[in-house]
Design a protein around this motif. Structure first.
Motif, PDB file in Angstrom:
ATOM      1  N   GLN A  61       0.942  -1.221   0.179  1.00 23.44           N
ATOM      2  CA  GLN A  61       0.087  -0.130   0.140  1.00 23.44           C
ATOM      3  C   GLN A  61       0.989   1.181  -0.080  1.00 23.44           C
ATOM      4  N   VAL A  62       0.643   2.062  -1.017  1.00 23.81           N
ATOM      5  CA  VAL A  62       1.455   3.189  -1.160  1.00 23.81           C
ATOM      6  C   VAL A  62       0.524   4.561  -1.468  1.00 23.81           C
ATOM      7  N   ALA A  63       1.057   5.628  -1.579  1.00 24.11           N
ATOM      8  CA  ALA A  63       0.262   6.772  -1.813  1.00 24.11           C
ATOM      9  C   ALA A  63       0.950   7.961  -2.548  1.00 24.11           C
ATOM     10  N   VAL A  64       0.313   8.807  -3.376  1.00 17.91           N
ATOM     11  CA  VAL A  64       0.846   9.832  -4.141  1.00 17.91           C
ATOM     12  C   VAL A  64       0.101  10.984  -3.760  1.00 17.91           C
ATOM     13  N   ARG A  65       0.959  11.969  -2.978  1.00 22.91           N
ATOM     14  CA  ARG A  65       0.267  13.016  -2.557  1.00 22.91           C
ATOM     15  C   ARG A  65       0.557  14.378  -3.385  1.00 22.91           C
ATOM     16  N   VAL A  66      -0.498  14.831  -4.116  1.00 21.08           N
ATOM     17  CA  VAL A  66      -0.268  16.131  -4.987  1.00 21.08           C
ATOM     18  C   VAL A  66      -0.768  17.499  -4.220  1.00 21.08           C
ATOM     19  N   THR A  67       0.231  18.282  -4.397  1.00 19.73           N
ATOM     20  CA  THR A  67       0.052  19.561  -4.008  1.00 19.73           C
ATOM     21  C   THR A  67      -0.160  20.725  -5.415  1.00 19.73           C
ATOM     22  N   PRO A  68      -1.218  20.885  -5.678  1.00 21.74           N
ATOM     23  CA  PRO A  68      -1.384  21.582  -6.826  1.00 21.74           C
ATOM     24  C   PRO A  68      -0.744  23.078  -7.308  1.00 21.74           C
ATOM     25  N   GLY A  69      -0.496  23.767  -6.074  1.00 22.76           N
ATOM     26  CA  GLY A  69      -0.107  24.849  -6.166  1.00 22.76           C
ATOM     27  C   GLY A  69      -0.084  25.544  -4.873  1.00 22.76           C
ATOM     28  N   PRO A  70       0.217  26.903  -4.481  1.00 17.72           N
ATOM     29  CA  PRO A  70       0.348  27.738  -5.673  1.00 17.72           C
ATOM     30  C   PRO A  70       1.569  27.567  -6.381  1.00 17.72           C
ATOM     31  N   GLY A  71       1.633  27.861  -7.665  1.00 21.40           N
ATOM     32  CA  GLY A  71       2.761  27.747  -8.464  1.00 21.40           C
ATOM     33  C   GLY A  71       2.495  26.416  -9.283  1.00 21.40           C
ATOM     34  N   VAL A  72       3.881  25.881  -9.365  1.00 19.99           N
ATOM     35  CA  VAL A  72       3.961  24.586 -10.051  1.00 19.99           C
ATOM     36  C   VAL A  72       3.510  23.437  -9.042  1.00 19.99           C
ATOM     37  N   PRO A  73       2.815  22.411  -9.523  1.00 15.31           N
ATOM     38  CA  PRO A  73       2.445  21.337  -8.878  1.00 15.31           C
ATOM     39  C   PRO A  73       3.748  20.501  -8.348  1.00 15.31           C
ATOM     40  N   ARG A  74       3.492  19.838  -7.159  1.00 13.75           N
ATOM     41  CA  ARG A  74       4.463  18.928  -6.577  1.00 13.75           C
ATOM     42  C   ARG A  74       3.939  17.508  -6.143  1.00 13.75           C
ATOM     43  N   CYS A  75       4.503  16.607  -6.448  1.00 15.21           N
ATOM     44  CA  CYS A  75       4.061  15.232  -6.059  1.00 15.21           C
ATOM     45  C   CYS A  75       4.888  14.652  -5.093  1.00 15.21           C
ATOM     46  N   THR A  76       4.442  14.044  -4.152  1.00 13.84           N
ATOM     47  CA  THR A  76       5.298  13.257  -3.019  1.00 13.84           C
ATOM     48  C   THR A  76       4.874  11.775  -2.960  1.00 13.84           C
ATOM     49  N   PHE A  77       5.772  10.842  -3.076  1.00 15.62           N
ATOM     50  CA  PHE A  77       5.577   9.468  -3.132  1.00 15.62           C
ATOM     51  C   PHE A  77       5.862   8.916  -1.426  1.00 15.62           C
ATOM     52  N   GLU A  78       4.646   8.264  -0.982  1.00 10.76           N
ATOM     53  CA  GLU A  78       4.610   7.968   0.338  1.00 10.76           C
ATOM     54  C   GLU A  78       4.433   6.618   0.318  1.00 10.76           C
ATOM     55  N   ALA A  79       5.578   5.772   1.192  1.00  6.06           N
ATOM     56  CA  ALA A  79       5.336   4.282   1.550  1.00  6.06           C
ATOM     57  C   ALA A  79       5.807   4.121   2.985  1.00  6.06           C
ATOM     58  N   PRO A  80       4.906   2.994   3.374  1.00  6.78           N
ATOM     59  CA  PRO A  80       5.185   2.797   4.850  1.00  6.78           C
ATOM     60  C   PRO A  80       6.500   2.422   5.263  1.00  6.78           C
ATOM     61  N   GLY A  81       7.108   2.883   6.361  1.00  4.98           N
ATOM     62  CA  GLY A  81       8.491   2.758   6.637  1.00  4.98           C
ATOM     63  C   GLY A  81       9.678   3.383   5.980  1.00  4.98           C
ATOM     64  N   ALA A  82       9.233   4.349   5.117  1.00  3.93           N
ATOM     65  CA  ALA A  82      10.058   5.337   4.317  1.00  3.93           C
ATOM     66  C   ALA A  82       9.831   6.585   4.440  1.00  3.93           C
ATOM     67  N   GLU A  83      11.067   7.291   4.057  1.00  6.23           N
ATOM     68  CA  GLU A  83      10.592   8.958   4.146  1.00  6.23           C
ATOM     69  C   GLU A  83       9.811   9.141   2.844  1.00  6.23           C
ATOM     70  N   PRO A  84       8.916  10.246   2.841  1.00  7.10           N
ATOM     71  CA  PRO A  84       8.347  10.473   1.534  1.00  7.10           C
ATOM     72  C   PRO A  84       9.513  11.065   0.582  1.00  7.10           C
ATOM     73  N   GLN A  85       9.180  10.815  -0.550  1.00  4.75           N
ATOM     74  CA  GLN A  85       9.896  11.228  -1.584  1.00  4.75           C
ATOM     75  C   GLN A  85       9.391  12.054  -2.509  1.00  4.75           C
ATOM     76  N   VAL A  86      10.084  13.105  -2.959  1.00  2.00           N
ATOM     77  CA  VAL A  86       9.522  14.173  -4.038  1.00  2.00           C
ATOM     78  C   VAL A  86       9.634  13.497  -5.260  1.00  2.00           C
ATOM     79  N   MET A  87       8.528  13.265  -6.048  1.00  2.00           N
ATOM     80  CA  MET A  87       8.749  12.688  -7.394  1.00  2.00           C
ATOM     81  C   MET A  87       9.248  13.731  -8.485  1.00  2.00           C
ATOM     82  N   SER A  88      10.017  13.192  -9.249  1.00  2.00           N
ATOM     83  CA  SER A  88      10.657  14.246 -10.281  1.00  2.00           C
ATOM     84  C   SER A  88       9.600  14.568 -11.448  1.00  2.00           C
TER      85      SER A  88
END
Length: 92
Positions: A61-88
């Motif tokens: 089970q994982v998740a992708v968290r999207v922050t649409p703005g302000p400005g350019v959107p950002r995506c973060t990949f979240e997996a149990p037991g790991a630090e969230p990682q910024v998606m390129s």
């Protein structure tokens, strides 16, 4: 004005891609290994989290968290037991 933004990350041998279409209504589509596995919507700059499952044994089970703005959107990949990682950001 609507724009499409693409993001990518590799995790445990799987390709995870997200497409974020911005505008008043924000649409998010997440693909794992090229197959659509999750989607979500939000409005304006409100964040949205798309929960999905990686095809591991057993499934992860994982998740992708999207922050649409302000400005350019950002995506973060979240997996149990790991630090969230910024998606390129991934232009195509």
């Amino acid at each position: 004005m609507r724009r499409r933004h693409h993001f990518h990350i590799d995790h445990r041998g799987h390709s995870v891609s997200a497409t974020v279409q911005t505008g008043h209504n924000v649409e998010v589509e997440v693909l794992v290994d090229g197959k659509e596995t999750g989607h979500g919507t939000t409005q304006d700059d409100r964040p949205v989290t798309v929960h999905l499952e990686l095809p591991t044994d057993p499934p992860s089970q994982v998740a992708v968290r999207v922050t649409p703005g302000p400005g350019v959107p950002r995506c973060t990949f979240e997996a149990p037991g790991a630090e969230p990682q910024v998606m390129s950001p991934h232009p195509y």
